[in-house]
Design a protein around this motif. Structure first.
Motif, PDB file in Angstrom:
ATOM      1  N   ALA A  93      -9.168   3.468  -8.733  1.00  0.00           N
ATOM      2  CA  ALA A  93      -8.901   2.942  -7.385  1.00  0.00           C
ATOM      3  C   ALA A  93      -7.776   3.730  -6.699  1.00  0.00           C
ATOM      4  CB  ALA A  93      -8.555   1.457  -7.460  1.00  0.00           C
ATOM      5  N   PHE A  94      -6.737   4.113  -7.445  1.00  0.00           N
ATOM      6  CA  PHE A  94      -5.668   4.927  -6.848  1.00  0.00           C
ATOM      7  C   PHE A  94      -6.247   6.263  -6.378  1.00  0.00           C
ATOM      8  CE2 PHE A  94      -1.154   3.485  -7.381  1.00  0.00           C
ATOM      9  CZ  PHE A  94      -1.429   2.186  -7.735  1.00  0.00           C
ATOM     10  N   TRP A  95      -7.150   6.823  -7.148  1.00  0.00           N
ATOM     11  CA  TRP A  95      -7.797   8.091  -6.773  1.00  0.00           C
ATOM     12  C   TRP A  95      -8.633   7.879  -5.501  1.00  0.00           C
ATOM     13  CZ3 TRP A  95     -11.680  10.917 -10.602  1.00  0.00           C
ATOM     14  CH2 TRP A  95     -12.036  12.150 -10.062  1.00  0.00           C
ATOM     15  N   GLU A  96      -9.480   6.878  -5.564  1.00  0.00           N
ATOM     16  CA  GLU A  96     -10.424   6.607  -4.466  1.00  0.00           C
ATOM     17  C   GLU A  96      -9.701   6.295  -3.149  1.00  0.00           C
ATOM     18  OE1 GLU A  96     -14.022   6.486  -2.826  1.00  0.00           O
ATOM     19  OE2 GLU A  96     -13.660   7.015  -4.946  1.00  0.00           O
ATOM     20  N   HIS A  97      -8.607   5.572  -3.230  1.00  0.00           N
ATOM     21  CA  HIS A  97      -7.931   5.100  -2.014  1.00  0.00           C
ATOM     22  C   HIS A  97      -6.685   5.919  -1.672  1.00  0.00           C
ATOM     23  CE1 HIS A  97     -10.462   1.539  -1.364  1.00  0.00           C
ATOM     24  NE2 HIS A  97     -10.610   1.610  -2.678  1.00  0.00           N
ATOM     25  N   HIS A  98      -6.566   7.071  -2.265  1.00  0.00           N
ATOM     26  CA  HIS A  98      -5.423   7.957  -1.989  1.00  0.00           C
ATOM     27  C   HIS A  98      -4.101   7.218  -2.173  1.00  0.00           C
ATOM     28  CE1 HIS A  98      -8.471  10.654  -0.482  1.00  0.00           C
ATOM     29  NE2 HIS A  98      -8.914   9.698   0.293  1.00  0.00           N
ATOM     30  N   GLY A  99      -4.004   6.558  -3.299  1.00  0.00           N
ATOM     31  CA  GLY A  99      -2.792   5.791  -3.582  1.00  0.00           C
ATOM     32  C   GLY A  99      -1.671   6.651  -4.160  1.00  0.00           C
ATOM     33  N   LEU A 100      -1.856   7.961  -4.153  1.00  0.00           N
ATOM     34  CA  LEU A 100      -0.781   8.830  -4.632  1.00  0.00           C
ATOM     35  C   LEU A 100      -0.815  10.141  -3.875  1.00  0.00           C
ATOM     36  CD1 LEU A 100      -1.787  10.671  -7.854  1.00  0.00           C
ATOM     37  CD2 LEU A 100      -3.251   8.882  -6.941  1.00  0.00           C
ATOM     38  N   GLN A 101       0.368  10.727  -3.803  1.00  0.00           N
ATOM     39  CA  GLN A 101       0.457  12.061  -3.196  1.00  0.00           C
ATOM     40  C   GLN A 101       1.101  12.984  -4.224  1.00  0.00           C
ATOM     41  OE1 GLN A 101       1.585  12.148   0.947  1.00  0.00           O
ATOM     42  NE2 GLN A 101       2.608  14.106   0.660  1.00  0.00           N
ATOM     43  N   CYS A 102       2.423  12.882  -4.399  1.00  0.00           N
ATOM     44  CA  CYS A 102       3.033  13.730  -5.429  1.00  0.00           C
ATOM     45  C   CYS A 102       2.774  13.190  -6.827  1.00  0.00           C
ATOM     46  CB  CYS A 102       4.527  13.909  -5.194  1.00  0.00           C
ATOM     47  SG  CYS A 102       5.561  12.594  -5.867  1.00  0.00           S
ATOM     48  N   GLY A 103       2.545  11.885  -6.938  1.00  0.00           N
ATOM     49  CA  GLY A 103       2.177  11.300  -8.225  1.00  0.00           C
ATOM     50  C   GLY A 103       3.323  10.855  -9.098  1.00  0.00           C
ATOM     51  N   TYR A 104       4.556  11.071  -8.629  1.00  0.00           N
ATOM     52  CA  TYR A 104       5.693  10.771  -9.505  1.00  0.00           C
ATOM     53  C   TYR A 104       5.801   9.279  -9.816  1.00  0.00           C
ATOM     54  CZ  TYR A 104       9.971  11.833 -11.925  1.00  0.00           C
ATOM     55  OH  TYR A 104      10.894  12.002 -12.913  1.00  0.00           O
ATOM     56  N   CYS A 105       5.568   8.456  -8.802  1.00  0.00           N
ATOM     57  CA  CYS A 105       5.722   7.012  -9.004  1.00  0.00           C
ATOM     58  C   CYS A 105       4.487   6.380  -9.626  1.00  0.00           C
ATOM     59  CB  CYS A 105       6.032   6.319  -7.675  1.00  0.00           C
ATOM     60  SG  CYS A 105       4.621   6.245  -6.533  1.00  0.00           S
ATOM     61  N   CYS A 139       6.493   9.162  -0.945  1.00  0.00           N
ATOM     62  CA  CYS A 139       5.653  10.038  -0.115  1.00  0.00           C
ATOM     63  C   CYS A 139       4.415   9.350   0.457  1.00  0.00           C
ATOM     64  CB  CYS A 139       5.331  11.356  -0.808  1.00  0.00           C
ATOM     65  SG  CYS A 139       4.670  11.297  -2.457  1.00  0.00           S
ATOM     66  N   THR A 140       3.537   8.833  -0.348  1.00  0.00           N
ATOM     67  CA  THR A 140       2.318   8.243   0.222  1.00  0.00           C
ATOM     68  C   THR A 140       2.637   7.028   1.078  1.00  0.00           C
ATOM     69  OG1 THR A 140       1.279   8.816  -1.864  1.00  0.00           O
ATOM     70  CG2 THR A 140       0.002   7.472  -0.361  1.00  0.00           C
ATOM     71  N   GLY A 141       3.631   6.282   0.649  1.00  0.00           N
ATOM     72  CA  GLY A 141       3.864   4.990   1.293  1.00  0.00           C
ATOM     73  C   GLY A 141       3.017   3.967   0.573  1.00  0.00           C
ATOM     74  N   TYR A 142       3.168   2.728   1.010  1.00  0.00           N
ATOM     75  CA  TYR A 142       2.631   1.636   0.204  1.00  0.00           C
ATOM     76  C   TYR A 142       1.234   1.177   0.614  1.00  0.00           C
ATOM     77  CZ  TYR A 142       7.404   1.742  -1.345  1.00  0.00           C
ATOM     78  OH  TYR A 142       8.599   2.175  -1.855  1.00  0.00           O
ATOM     79  N   HIS A 143       0.795   1.484   1.824  1.00  0.00           N
ATOM     80  CA  HIS A 143      -0.473   0.904   2.295  1.00  0.00           C
ATOM     81  C   HIS A 143      -1.628   1.243   1.367  1.00  0.00           C
ATOM     82  CE1 HIS A 143       1.273  -0.699   5.864  1.00  0.00           C
ATOM     83  NE2 HIS A 143       1.685   0.479   6.280  1.00  0.00           N
ATOM     84  N   ASN A 144      -1.746   2.526   1.018  1.00  0.00           N
ATOM     85  CA  ASN A 144      -2.880   2.918   0.186  1.00  0.00           C
ATOM     86  C   ASN A 144      -2.730   2.441  -1.252  1.00  0.00           C
ATOM     87  OD1 ASN A 144      -3.950   4.042   2.426  1.00  0.00           O
ATOM     88  ND2 ASN A 144      -3.674   6.180   1.798  1.00  0.00           N
ATOM     89  N   ILE A 145      -1.504   2.314  -1.684  1.00  0.00           N
ATOM     90  CA  ILE A 145      -1.277   1.780  -3.038  1.00  0.00           C
ATOM     91  C   ILE A 145      -1.757   0.330  -3.091  1.00  0.00           C
ATOM     92  CG2 ILE A 145       0.523   1.104  -4.670  1.00  0.00           C
ATOM     93  CD1 ILE A 145       2.062   3.677  -3.761  1.00  0.00           C
ATOM     94  N   VAL A 146      -1.388  -0.430  -2.065  1.00  0.00           N
ATOM     95  CA  VAL A 146      -1.797  -1.838  -2.015  1.00  0.00           C
ATOM     96  C   VAL A 146      -3.318  -1.931  -1.919  1.00  0.00           C
ATOM     97  CG1 VAL A 146      -1.654  -3.977  -0.671  1.00  0.00           C
ATOM     98  CG2 VAL A 146       0.408  -2.586  -1.037  1.00  0.00           C
TER      99      VAL A 146
END
Lengths: 157, 279
Positions: A93-105, A139-146
């Motif tokens: 789901a993180f992949w599909e919804h762009h829930g990461l950018q740099c990936g550190y968190c 970086c990504t912000g929280y919207h896509n993570i949520v």
């Protein structure tokens, strides 16, 4: 002074044992003693959540725990969540919804989200945001993570 | 950041823990969840020579109810308190830091640490609860009002272990908890605990107000309590009482808030907490 202590714990299903300094933090035990570098050190002050792993099934911040405190415990890290080609629904789901950018968190986000879905399999947006209050993304912000966490909750029964 | 070197033991019984503490002398420290102590050790603001980890003491993880008193073992986590249905105690515990910290941090640890910016001290004070403290000389019960002596200084002495926390259930009281901070996981700039017992005639039979981070120890807003006790519980009387919430306080100013701002927060948050508690 300061001798060593033997710690034995189950990490991602495998028993691990080592003689360590009492002051060794769990995150350094995982990363340096065991070579599991998926768990990150971000702020190193219990704020950012990049070091989140599961201790006996509950999300905790491994930079604020002595390895000795986890003696006898079951630990799960991001490496225990899924494999390439067989990702955990949260990873998908993180992949599909762009829930990461740099990936550190991301490892910490996923471990904290997994803890939430274990307690509350169908959280609403507010509950996801509250559960991730201890995880910072710069970086990504929280919207896509949520979005990703909600999507993962919908794919799991 | 890595703590200075120390020796470590995780005794299997409370007696062994007390003995280890006694043998360790004045630089020995008790570890519960570690979420106050370990950060201080990483910053080298604390450098104990011996850590006595209580994690093996299952008896300190018990939750029970006895004659209208809730008894929480010192190692009960904030998460367990937050989800335990203990009224204001749970409401406040649910606001501590974040989920990961609530999974490790303990009620006994936070009370023994005595940080005036932390949530539980003022809650315990408002409940007029108490703690049990064990030492080599036996066990004593210390009332909340006598527990907090100064900034990070409590009545838990050298060689002693806080073992249990006691809250009266306070059936029939309404409660409100208001905390002001910039981010959800931050310490309180100011927080207010309110407990209100409404009499049959609609007046305030009892009022308890606990103030967090308005001094070097948690405080009761006694002037505001006295102003509301016996009065009808309406918006006017609550607002008038809340105006007195900061009376006599000398809150520590910091980067987040000046003294005046904290006093303002105390008044506003008291009004809100009382309004919720009275509804």
């Amino acid at each position: 002074m300061a001798g060593s202590v033997r710690v034995t714990m189950t990490v991602n299903g495998a028993q691990q044992s080592a003689e360590v300094e009492p002051r060794l933090l769990l995150v350094h035990f995982l990363r340096e003693t065991l070579g599991l570098t998926g768990t990150h050190v971000g702020c190193d002050t219990s704020n950012c959540g990049a070091c989140t792993v599961h201790l006996n099934g509950e999300a905790i911040k491994s930079c604020t725990l002595l390895a000795a405190q986890a003696d006898g415990a079951e630990i799960k890290t991001i490496e225990g969540m899924g494999q390439e080609g067989a990702l955990h629904p949260l990873q998908e789901a993180f992949w599909e919804h762009h829930g990461l950018q740099c990936g550190y968190c991301t490892p910490g986000m996923i471990m904290a989200s997994a803890d939430l879905l274990e307690r509350n399999p169908k959280p609403n947006e507010e509950e996801v945001r509250e559960a991730l209050a201890g995880n910072l993304c710069r970086c990504t912000g929280y919207h896509n993570i949520v979005k990703a966490v909600i999507a993962a909750s919908e794919t799991t029964a | 950041m890595i703590p200075a070197e120390f020796d470590y033991v995780a005794p299997a019984s409370l007696d062994d823990a007390l003995k280890a503490l006694a043998d360790g002398g004045e630089d020995a420290k008790v570890l519960a969840g570690g979420h106050s102590l370990i950060p201080l050790m990483k910053l080298r603001m604390a450098a104990p020579s011996l850590i006595v980890d209580l994690r093996q003491l299952g008896e300190l993880k018990a939750v029970s109810e006895d004659n209208g008193t809730i008894r929480l073992g010192a190692l009960v986590t904030h998460h367990t308190v937050a989800t335990g249905g203990f009224g204001l105690v749970s409401a406040a515990a649910a606001t501590i830091a974040d989920q990961q910290v609530r999974n490790m941090g303990t009620i006994g640890g936070t009370l023994a640490h005595g940080d005036p910016a932390s949530d539980m001290p003022a809650v315990l004070l408002a409940y007029e609860g108490s703690v049990l403290i064990r030492g080599s000389g036996g066990e004593r019960e210390v009332a909340a009002a006598d527990l907090f002596e100064d900034f990070l200084t409590t009545a838990v002495g050298e060689g002693e272990i806080l073992t249990e926390v006691r809250f009266p259930k306070l059936d029939g009281y309404g409660y409100g908890y208001e905390k002001f901070n910039r981010r959800q996981e931050d310490w309180a700039m100011v927080a207010v605990s309110a407990l209100v017992k409404k009499g049959a005639d609609g007046t305030a039979e009892d009022v308890r107000i606990g103030l967090t981070h308005m001094g070097s120890v948690p405080l009761r807003a006694t002037a505001a309590e006295d102003a509301l006790r016996g009065k009808p519980l309406n918006a006017e009387s609550i607002a008038a009482a809340a105006e007195l919430a900061a009376e006599g306080t000398e809150p520590p100013a910091d980067l987040n808030a000046s003294q005046d701002y904290k006093r303002h927060l105390a008044r506003v948050l008291t009004r809100r907490a009382l309004t919720t508690a009275a509804s």
